[in-house]
Design a protein around this motif. Structure first.
Motif, PDB file in Angstrom:
ATOM      1  N   ILE A 138     -52.822  38.523 -46.303  1.00 42.30           N
ATOM      2  CA  ILE A 138     -53.180  39.187 -47.562  1.00 42.30           C
ATOM      3  C   ILE A 138     -54.255  38.385 -48.291  1.00 42.30           C
ATOM      4  O   ILE A 138     -55.156  38.956 -48.916  1.00 42.30           O
ATOM      5  CB  ILE A 138     -51.919  39.418 -48.412  1.00 42.30           C
ATOM      6  CG1 ILE A 138     -51.072  40.494 -47.721  1.00 42.30           C
ATOM      7  CG2 ILE A 138     -52.260  39.826 -49.833  1.00 42.30           C
ATOM      8  CD1 ILE A 138     -49.800  40.851 -48.393  1.00 42.30           C
ATOM      9  N   LYS A 156     -44.150  38.478 -46.835  1.00 47.33           N
ATOM     10  CA  LYS A 156     -44.051  37.924 -45.484  1.00 47.33           C
ATOM     11  C   LYS A 156     -43.984  39.047 -44.454  1.00 47.33           C
ATOM     12  O   LYS A 156     -43.939  38.783 -43.263  1.00 47.33           O
ATOM     13  CB  LYS A 156     -42.795  37.052 -45.385  1.00 47.33           C
ATOM     14  CG  LYS A 156     -42.825  35.839 -46.307  1.00 47.33           C
ATOM     15  CD  LYS A 156     -41.616  34.944 -46.130  1.00 47.33           C
ATOM     16  CE  LYS A 156     -40.389  35.396 -46.875  1.00 47.33           C
ATOM     17  NZ  LYS A 156     -40.340  35.121 -48.298  1.00 47.33           N
ATOM     18  N   SER A 157     -43.948  40.279 -44.929  1.00 46.92           N
ATOM     19  CA  SER A 157     -43.743  41.400 -44.012  1.00 46.92           C
ATOM     20  C   SER A 157     -45.076  41.984 -43.537  1.00 46.92           C
ATOM     21  O   SER A 157     -45.959  42.263 -44.350  1.00 46.92           O
ATOM     22  CB  SER A 157     -42.952  42.490 -44.727  1.00 46.92           C
ATOM     23  OG  SER A 157     -43.084  43.698 -44.027  1.00 46.92           O
ATOM     24  N   PRO A 158     -45.212  42.205 -42.225  1.00 49.17           N
ATOM     25  CA  PRO A 158     -46.435  42.836 -41.718  1.00 49.17           C
ATOM     26  C   PRO A 158     -46.653  44.233 -42.296  1.00 49.17           C
ATOM     27  O   PRO A 158     -47.783  44.708 -42.332  1.00 49.17           O
ATOM     28  CB  PRO A 158     -46.202  42.919 -40.213  1.00 49.17           C
ATOM     29  CG  PRO A 158     -45.124  41.972 -39.925  1.00 49.17           C
ATOM     30  CD  PRO A 158     -44.292  41.859 -41.151  1.00 49.17           C
ATOM     31  N   LEU A 178     -46.330  45.082 -45.399  1.00 46.68           N
ATOM     32  CA  LEU A 178     -47.132  44.927 -46.616  1.00 46.68           C
ATOM     33  C   LEU A 178     -48.547  44.456 -46.262  1.00 46.68           C
ATOM     34  O   LEU A 178     -49.523  44.893 -46.879  1.00 46.68           O
ATOM     35  CB  LEU A 178     -46.466  43.958 -47.595  1.00 46.68           C
ATOM     36  CG  LEU A 178     -47.166  43.936 -48.962  1.00 46.68           C
ATOM     37  CD1 LEU A 178     -46.971  45.237 -49.693  1.00 46.68           C
ATOM     38  CD2 LEU A 178     -46.706  42.797 -49.822  1.00 46.68           C
ATOM     39  N   TRP A 179     -48.671  43.622 -45.241  1.00 48.53           N
ATOM     40  CA  TRP A 179     -50.004  43.208 -44.801  1.00 48.53           C
ATOM     41  C   TRP A 179     -50.811  44.447 -44.439  1.00 48.53           C
ATOM     42  O   TRP A 179     -52.008  44.542 -44.719  1.00 48.53           O
ATOM     43  CB  TRP A 179     -49.938  42.305 -43.564  1.00 48.53           C
ATOM     44  CG  TRP A 179     -49.164  41.040 -43.726  1.00 48.53           C
ATOM     45  CD1 TRP A 179     -48.682  40.518 -44.894  1.00 48.53           C
ATOM     46  CD2 TRP A 179     -48.763  40.147 -42.689  1.00 48.53           C
ATOM     47  NE1 TRP A 179     -48.018  39.347 -44.634  1.00 48.53           N
ATOM     48  CE2 TRP A 179     -48.052  39.088 -43.289  1.00 48.53           C
ATOM     49  CE3 TRP A 179     -48.939  40.129 -41.305  1.00 48.53           C
ATOM     50  CZ2 TRP A 179     -47.519  38.034 -42.561  1.00 48.53           C
ATOM     51  CZ3 TRP A 179     -48.416  39.075 -40.581  1.00 48.53           C
ATOM     52  CH2 TRP A 179     -47.707  38.045 -41.200  1.00 48.53           C
ATOM     53  N   ALA A 208     -47.505  32.732 -44.182  1.00 45.04           N
ATOM     54  CA  ALA A 208     -47.225  34.165 -44.091  1.00 45.04           C
ATOM     55  C   ALA A 208     -48.053  34.970 -45.089  1.00 45.04           C
ATOM     56  O   ALA A 208     -48.151  36.186 -44.980  1.00 45.04           O
ATOM     57  CB  ALA A 208     -45.741  34.426 -44.323  1.00 45.04           C
ATOM     58  N   GLN A 217     -35.713  37.487 -43.261  1.00 45.80           N
ATOM     59  CA  GLN A 217     -36.055  37.087 -41.902  1.00 45.80           C
ATOM     60  C   GLN A 217     -35.769  35.599 -41.701  1.00 45.80           C
ATOM     61  O   GLN A 217     -36.443  34.926 -40.939  1.00 45.80           O
ATOM     62  CB  GLN A 217     -37.537  37.368 -41.604  1.00 45.80           C
ATOM     63  CG  GLN A 217     -37.899  38.831 -41.773  1.00 45.80           C
ATOM     64  CD  GLN A 217     -39.353  39.036 -42.137  1.00 45.80           C
ATOM     65  OE1 GLN A 217     -40.053  38.119 -42.572  1.00 45.80           O
ATOM     66  NE2 GLN A 217     -39.832  40.242 -41.934  1.00 45.80           N
ATOM     67  N   VAL A 225     -53.475  43.467 -37.633  1.00 51.18           N
ATOM     68  CA  VAL A 225     -52.355  43.573 -38.564  1.00 51.18           C
ATOM     69  C   VAL A 225     -51.480  44.765 -38.198  1.00 51.18           C
ATOM     70  O   VAL A 225     -50.249  44.680 -38.231  1.00 51.18           O
ATOM     71  CB  VAL A 225     -52.872  43.646 -40.013  1.00 51.18           C
ATOM     72  CG1 VAL A 225     -51.761  44.032 -40.958  1.00 51.18           C
ATOM     73  CG2 VAL A 225     -53.454  42.315 -40.434  1.00 51.18           C
TER      74      VAL A 225
END
Lengths: 184, 493
Positions: A105, B171-173, B175-176, A101, A90, B254
């Protein structure tokens, strides 16, 4: 079996409602008893003070548990994304500036670790699971999870005596006073 | 008491009296502690009514055929059996995922946010709503797990070292989302179980010695109800509530990032997180009402789940429905105001394209239908409440359909434009999850306490150890104004 040896666990007394239990708890506290507890079907607010108990230390466990979660998530994300396998996706670089980012998490793992700390911290503080207990031998104690309010004073308390403790509970308004014994 | 006369306030107080509105009762008919225990434990101790079997058997069959059979067919044949076409590759599975995960939001909202805001009416409904959360998240989890294509590779979602030495993209939603949903499920489960421990002890103490008592004994961890336990327990509950409150808001935020961070007209908007969260609470409360209104009637729980509870939930549906309606209109306004032709086109396509019926259903069910709750008579009529809740359930499904399908069907390249239609396998699996959800909920009613016994007892007035202080020392400066009691006015309670 009449040959079984029995050991005295302590006295159990019943009280008629939450207010009576509260007032009795103040009396037992002031008599200097340490090994005792009040049993009720629901949490009675303010009873901690009436029993002379301190605030629960569970939040401290959870704070450190949660911080461990944050650190775990950060380490996991940073190590895998920046150190071991940096990948540009990205159009975002893989360096310290990518850390925002990882916030979702980091937040989720903070909550997850805190939640587990709540569960296991609570179980260790209240010493459960413990499936058997001398009090379960009493045939009125089952009402503590229904509509009964009880105070139990344990025999291992230094101030315990078979006569004086009974008198203390009587003076505090206790009914159905019972000497609970456990099989040795 | 000897000292009463010293503390007695001056009864000859002059001047106007302060009117104090009494609180509406949350437990009717002055029920005793023992009555509460008997009634709630009765739900699982007595023989289940015929209606339970009439609902359980079809639900279980639908679950077995739909989820069991549907997934077997899917896995053994391949995800091609789903209607996911090129471009609309998210299709029904993701529509259903977002739908179910949304349903799963009311439980934690009731447990956590209403607990922190001291809304005592939550005590009668939180247990069932939490159970609903768990079951809804279980239904939701099926879809993305199988949507990955080769389900035996689903473990690639977890950040564990694998043979390719490739790590997930943090950084990927997407995975969030994995972290958010699995954390949400785990925390909800802990919250639900811990909340149930004292009630499981109540059931244990009512059982005759035997296997049943042993099982409830193990589940209740040997709970004794001593204040040295309650004190830590209350703290644990507070902490879990405080942790779950941001969690519940984060989960659907999310989920909405899956959409909002993509560069797709109609998805790339900042309004998505609050809009999704409001929608989730809205849909979740509708599902709570859909299930609790009949359950309350079947098991005679009217004194515990009163018209006041239903009234409050109807008001929350009205509020969140109106927020959702505002979000729909704001989306349109922002599309218009942006001047971006692609954005405007996406919304024109939604409203007037081949999927206009989905957009219209969404608007009518989610925005128009709940407006009847402005009228008290509608909030007090259980038929109206049930019908509106059903409308909302349907409407929230259509909302996700509109967001996903209408957007993906018309993206940047005209060559990609395609309309979507689900296949039979899509229908079977979705209906299967409805059966799965109902079957699990019915089993919950059969084996676990459906209302939080300890907390309902706590909500009684005499549970406060100081409740009688005012009986001995009445305050002469106030006049009590009786509260509006719904039961006196509601005809059909």
């Amino acid at each position: 079996m009449s040959t079984t040896r029995k050991r005295v666990y302590g006295y159990l007394a019943q009280f008629k409602n939450a207010s009576a239990l509260y007032k009795a708890a103040e009396k037992v506290r002031d008599a200097g008893i340490k090994k005792w507890d009040c049993y009720s079907p629901y949490p009675i607010h303010g009873l901690d003070g009436a029993m002379g108990m301190k605030r629960s230390i569970l939040p401290w466990f959870v704070f450190f548990g949660g911080m461990t979660g944050t650190a775990t998530a950060f380490t996991l994300a940073y190590t895998t994304q920046v150190v071991i396998y940096p990948t540009v996706v990205q159009g975002k670089p893989a360096n310290i500036f990518t850390v925002p980012a990882y916030f979702p998490i980091m937040f989720e793992l903070t909550v997850l670790f805190s939640g587990f700390t709540v569960l296991f911290g609570l179980l260790s503080l209240i010493k459960l699971p413990r499936l058997n207990h001398p009090l379960f031998a009493s045939n009125q104690f089952h009402r503590a999870t229904d509509d009964g309010f009880f105070i139990a004073i344990e025999a291992r308390d230094p101030n315990f005596s078979t006569t004086a403790t009974r008198e203390l509970l009587e003076a505090a308004g206790g009914a159905n006073i019972e000497l609970v014994e456990e099989e040795d | 008491m000897a000292s009463t006369s010293q503390h007695a306030p001056d009864v000859s107080l002059k001047g106007p009296k302060l009117p104090v509105l009494e609180r509406e009762k949350l437990i009717l008919n002055e029920r005793s502690y023992h009555w509460i225990t008997e009634r709630i434990c009765g739900v699982l101790e007595n023989k289940q009514p015929l209606l339970w079997w009439l609902l359980f058997i079809p639900s279980a069959l639908i679950a077995a055929i739909g989820v069991g059979g549907g997934l077997f067919y899917l896995v053994s044949t391949g995800v091609g059996v789903w209607g996911n076409t090129n471009r609309v590759m998210w299709g029904w599975p993701i529509v259903n995922f977002v739908f179910w995960i949304g349903i799963g939001h009311a439980g934690t909202l009731i447990s956590a946010i209403l607990f922190l805001t001291r809304q005592n009416w939550r005590t009668s409904i939180n247990r069932a709503a939490e159970a609903m959360t768990i079951f809804a998240v279980m239904c939701a989890g099926i879809f993305p797990a199988f949507h990955v294509g080769r389900v035996w590779m689903a473990w690639f979602l977890a950040p564990v070292p694998n043979a390719n030495a490739i790590w997930q993209n943090f950084k990927s939603p997407l995975l969030w989302d994995v972290f958010a949903v699995s954390t949400y499920f785990t925390i909800s489960l802990i919250f639900w179980f811990l909340g149930m421990v004292p009630d499981l002890a109540t059931i244990r103490d009512r059982c005759k010695p035997g296997i049943r008592r042993y099982i409830y004994g193990v589940l209740s961890l040997g709970w004794r109800g001593g204040n040295r336990q309650w004190s830590h327990y209350e703290m644990a509950y507070l902490l879990l509530a405080a942790l779950s409150t941001p969690l519940v808001l984060s989960v659907h935020s999310v989920v909405s990032f899956d959409f909002a961070t993509s560069v797709v007209p109609g998805w790339h908007t900042t309004i998505f997180p609050p809009y999704f969260v409001a929608g989730a609470i809205f849909g979740g409360f509708a599902m709570v009402l859909t299930i609790m209104v009949p359950a309350r009637f079947i098991y005679g729980l009217q004194d515990l789940i009163t018209m006041k509870h239903i009234d409050n939930m109807a008001k929350i549906i009205l509020l969140t429905g109106t927020i959702v309606g505002y979000a729909y209109l704001m989306e349109l306004f922002v599309a218009f105001y942006s001047g971006a032709i692609y954005e405007m086109d996406a919304f024109k396509f939604r409203m007037a394209g081949p999927y206009w019926w989905a957009y219209a259903s969404m608007m009518i069910c989610n925005v128009v239908a709940p407006q009847v709750f402005w009228k008290k008579a509608c909030r007090e009529n259980l038929w109206v409440v049930m019908i509106v809740s059903m409308f909302v359930n349907v409407g929230m499904w259509f909302e996700r359909f509109v967001i996903i399908v209408t957007t993906l069907a018309r993206m940047w390249l005209p060559g990609d434009w395609k309309t979507y239609s689900p296949s039979a396998a899509d229908y079977i699996l979705f209906i299967g999850t409805i059966g799965f959800f109902l079957a699990l909920f019915l089993l919950f009613l059969r084996f676990l306490p459906c209302i939080n016994i300890a907390e309902v007892k706590w909500a009684k007035r005499e549970s406060d150890p100081h409740h009688d202080d005012h009986v001995e020392h009445p305050d002469p400066g106030v006049t009590k104004v009786p509260a509006y009691q719904h039961e006196l006015n509601a005809a059909n309670s």
